[in-house]
Design a protein around this motif. Structure first.
Motif, PDB file in Angstrom:
ATOM      1  N   MET A   1      41.801 -36.269   7.893  1.00  0.00           N
ATOM      2  CA  MET A   1      41.632 -37.024   7.553  1.00  0.00           C
ATOM      3  C   MET A   1      40.836 -37.613   6.770  1.00  0.00           C
ATOM      4  N   PRO A   2      41.410 -38.780   6.093  1.00  0.00           N
ATOM      5  CA  PRO A   2      41.294 -39.106   5.037  1.00  0.00           C
ATOM      6  C   PRO A   2      39.879 -39.154   4.500  1.00  0.00           C
ATOM      7  N   HIS A   3      40.060 -38.648   2.654  1.00  0.00           N
ATOM      8  CA  HIS A   3      38.725 -38.677   2.243  1.00  0.00           C
ATOM      9  C   HIS A   3      38.657 -39.246   1.312  1.00  0.00           C
ATOM     10  N   PRO A   4      37.495 -40.074   1.286  1.00  0.00           N
ATOM     11  CA  PRO A   4      36.509 -40.596   0.435  1.00  0.00           C
ATOM     12  C   PRO A   4      36.754 -40.173  -0.874  1.00  0.00           C
ATOM     13  N   VAL A   5      37.058 -41.424  -2.255  1.00  0.00           N
ATOM     14  CA  VAL A   5      37.245 -41.128  -3.521  1.00  0.00           C
ATOM     15  C   VAL A   5      36.595 -41.639  -4.271  1.00  0.00           C
ATOM     16  N   VAL A   6      35.451 -40.649  -4.877  1.00  0.00           N
ATOM     17  CA  VAL A   6      34.574 -41.513  -5.622  1.00  0.00           C
ATOM     18  C   VAL A   6      34.520 -41.159  -6.615  1.00  0.00           C
ATOM     19  N   SER A   7      33.899 -41.321  -8.040  1.00  0.00           N
ATOM     20  CA  SER A   7      33.597 -41.093  -9.525  1.00  0.00           C
ATOM     21  C   SER A   7      33.210 -39.326  -9.221  1.00  0.00           C
ATOM     22  N   ARG A   8      33.562 -39.290 -10.619  1.00  0.00           N
ATOM     23  CA  ARG A   8      33.525 -37.164 -10.898  1.00  0.00           C
ATOM     24  C   ARG A   8      31.159 -37.226 -10.597  1.00  0.00           C
ATOM     25  N   GLU A   9      30.462 -38.396 -10.497  1.00  0.00           N
ATOM     26  CA  GLU A   9      29.371 -38.069 -10.720  1.00  0.00           C
ATOM     27  C   GLU A   9      28.606 -37.947  -8.997  1.00  0.00           C
ATOM     28  N   GLU A  10      29.145 -38.576  -8.504  1.00  0.00           N
ATOM     29  CA  GLU A  10      29.393 -38.418  -7.137  1.00  0.00           C
ATOM     30  C   GLU A  10      30.168 -36.952  -6.092  1.00  0.00           C
ATOM     31  N   TRP A  11      30.510 -36.934  -6.866  1.00  0.00           N
ATOM     32  CA  TRP A  11      31.132 -35.530  -6.728  1.00  0.00           C
ATOM     33  C   TRP A  11      30.344 -34.655  -6.773  1.00  0.00           C
ATOM     34  N   LEU A  12      30.205 -34.585  -8.332  1.00  0.00           N
ATOM     35  CA  LEU A  12      29.395 -33.173  -8.961  1.00  0.00           C
ATOM     36  C   LEU A  12      28.071 -33.820  -7.949  1.00  0.00           C
ATOM     37  N   GLU A  13      27.516 -34.999  -7.293  1.00  0.00           N
ATOM     38  CA  GLU A  13      26.295 -34.497  -6.453  1.00  0.00           C
ATOM     39  C   GLU A  13      26.660 -33.364  -5.228  1.00  0.00           C
ATOM     40  N   ALA A  14      27.985 -34.071  -4.434  1.00  0.00           N
ATOM     41  CA  ALA A  14      28.331 -33.279  -3.299  1.00  0.00           C
ATOM     42  C   ALA A  14      28.255 -32.370  -3.487  1.00  0.00           C
ATOM     43  N   ARG A  15      29.376 -31.859  -4.536  1.00  0.00           N
ATOM     44  CA  ARG A  15      29.375 -30.140  -4.408  1.00  0.00           C
ATOM     45  C   ARG A  15      28.131 -29.642  -4.761  1.00  0.00           C
ATOM     46  N   ARG A  16      27.020 -29.710  -5.588  1.00  0.00           N
ATOM     47  CA  ARG A  16      25.887 -29.461  -5.456  1.00  0.00           C
ATOM     48  C   ARG A  16      25.205 -28.902  -4.427  1.00  0.00           C
ATOM     49  N   ALA A  17      25.179 -29.852  -3.863  1.00  0.00           N
ATOM     50  CA  ALA A  17      24.872 -29.722  -2.168  1.00  0.00           C
ATOM     51  C   ALA A  17      25.866 -28.812  -1.910  1.00  0.00           C
ATOM     52  N   LEU A  18      26.952 -28.476  -1.788  1.00  0.00           N
ATOM     53  CA  LEU A  18      26.849 -27.551  -0.996  1.00  0.00           C
ATOM     54  C   LEU A  18      27.336 -26.180  -1.486  1.00  0.00           C
ATOM     55  N   LEU A  19      26.880 -26.029  -2.773  1.00  0.00           N
ATOM     56  CA  LEU A  19      26.782 -24.792  -3.164  1.00  0.00           C
ATOM     57  C   LEU A  19      25.404 -24.042  -2.840  1.00  0.00           C
ATOM     58  N   VAL A  20      24.817 -25.349  -2.882  1.00  0.00           N
ATOM     59  CA  VAL A  20      23.436 -24.761  -2.116  1.00  0.00           C
ATOM     60  C   VAL A  20      23.749 -23.477  -0.022  1.00  0.00           C
ATOM     61  N   GLN A  21      24.668 -24.083   0.463  1.00  0.00           N
ATOM     62  CA  GLN A  21      25.143 -24.361   1.511  1.00  0.00           C
ATOM     63  C   GLN A  21      25.621 -22.286   1.437  1.00  0.00           C
ATOM     64  N   GLU A  22      26.543 -22.617  -0.032  1.00  0.00           N
ATOM     65  CA  GLU A  22      27.368 -21.542  -0.197  1.00  0.00           C
ATOM     66  C   GLU A  22      26.036 -20.237  -0.580  1.00  0.00           C
ATOM     67  N   LYS A  23      25.624 -20.698  -0.964  1.00  0.00           N
ATOM     68  CA  LYS A  23      24.494 -19.411  -2.199  1.00  0.00           C
ATOM     69  C   LYS A  23      23.709 -18.767  -1.039  1.00  0.00           C
ATOM     70  N   GLU A  24      23.370 -19.873   0.432  1.00  0.00           N
ATOM     71  CA  GLU A  24      22.754 -18.958   1.229  1.00  0.00           C
ATOM     72  C   GLU A  24      23.573 -18.050   2.190  1.00  0.00           C
ATOM     73  N   ALA A  25      25.158 -18.376   2.368  1.00  0.00           N
ATOM     74  CA  ALA A  25      26.129 -17.952   3.210  1.00  0.00           C
ATOM     75  C   ALA A  25      26.336 -16.724   2.041  1.00  0.00           C
ATOM     76  N   THR A  26      26.022 -16.863   1.384  1.00  0.00           N
ATOM     77  CA  THR A  26      26.393 -15.687   0.073  1.00  0.00           C
ATOM     78  C   THR A  26      24.708 -14.213   0.743  1.00  0.00           C
ATOM     79  N   ARG A  27      23.907 -14.965   0.842  1.00  0.00           N
ATOM     80  CA  ARG A  27      22.488 -14.599   0.400  1.00  0.00           C
ATOM     81  C   ARG A  27      22.497 -13.414   1.994  1.00  0.00           C
TER      82      ARG A  27
END
Length: 242
Positions: A1-27
């Motif tokens: 499945m192709p992945h969109p290629v985005v700017s560093r700022e857009e990537w950081l926004e998406a990564r921070r959103a995933l981090l919220v889920q990762e932290k909840e999974a850790t808890r």
């Protein structure tokens, strides 16, 4: 499945959103671990004996002077020519844990129904060093629901992973992980068992692949995996690492 290629700022926004889920999974994992430790225990009253390199030993002997014992139920039946590839994949990750576990009052042992000579031969082939004993003349594997007789497999269901499953989904040997505690009086207690994909977190390779760009990249569980001496090509490594 192709992945969109985005700017560093857009990537950081998406990564921070995933981090919220990762932290909840850790808890959630922390909460799950607390619930696991809160499980009641069952006293082991039945006498089990195992063939080991040092002779016949009881379940209590397998603790090797420590108070906690982890047993990996390794799929290697009496008539098998080699160990289960999936169990072998997991076992590749065990040796490095031994000094840490032993220092922390935990003994780790693999148990199979194959005779000790067959276990030792396969262990030498794989280059492993963790303790591995035979329950060939014991009810241990049957009582902990990781081995099944032809009669079991001819019935309507077999009991595995705490439920009844159709025999066509079973095998004469299945994997699992069990935990035991020995108190000051020498009494042994069964504290925990996990089956099917339950012990998957012991497989460090999977934990790394889960973070790789293609993930596990498999159609079915472990469909790409082979015993480590059966790959057609050697793992590729960067030239700078040699």
């Amino acid at each position: 499945m192709p992945h969109p290629v985005v700017s560093r700022e857009e990537w950081l926004e998406a990564r921070r959103a995933l981090l919220v889920q990762e932290k909840e999974a850790t808890r959630q994992r922390d909460r799950l671990n607390e619930a696991r430790l809160a499980l009641p225990w069952v006293k082991v009253d039945k006498a089990y004996a195992f063939d080991t390199a040092a002779g016949r030993k009881t379940l209590a002997d397998l603790f090797d002077g420590r108070s906690q014992l982890m047993i990996y139920h390794f799929m290697l039946g009496p008539q098998w020519e080699a160990g289960c590839p999936g169990c072998s994949f997991l076992a590749d990750h065990l040796d490095g844990t031994l000094p840490h576990l032993n220092h922390h009052d935990v003994t780790l042992v693999a148990v199979s129904r194959a005779p000790l000579a067959k276990i030792d031969a396969y262990k030498r082939r794989m280059g492993w060093h963790f303790p591995w004993v035979s329950s060939e003349d014991s009810d241990f594997n049957f009582d902990y629901h990781v081995s099944f007789t032809p009669k079991d497999l001819a019935g309507e269901n077999v009991f595995y992973n705490f439920t009844a499953i159709p025999p066509e989904q079973a095998h004469d040997e299945l994997p699992g992980l069990s935990a035991f505690y020995k108190d000051e009086n020498g009494d042994v207690f069964h504290t925990y068992s996990s089956y099917a994909r339950g012990p998957e977190e012991l497989i460090g390779t999977y934990m790394i692949l889960d973070r790789a760009p293609k993930g596990r990249n498999e159609t079915e569980i472990m469909d790409w995996m082979r015993r480590h001496d059966e790959y057609e090509d050697k793992p590729k490594a960067a030239a700078c690492c040699h």
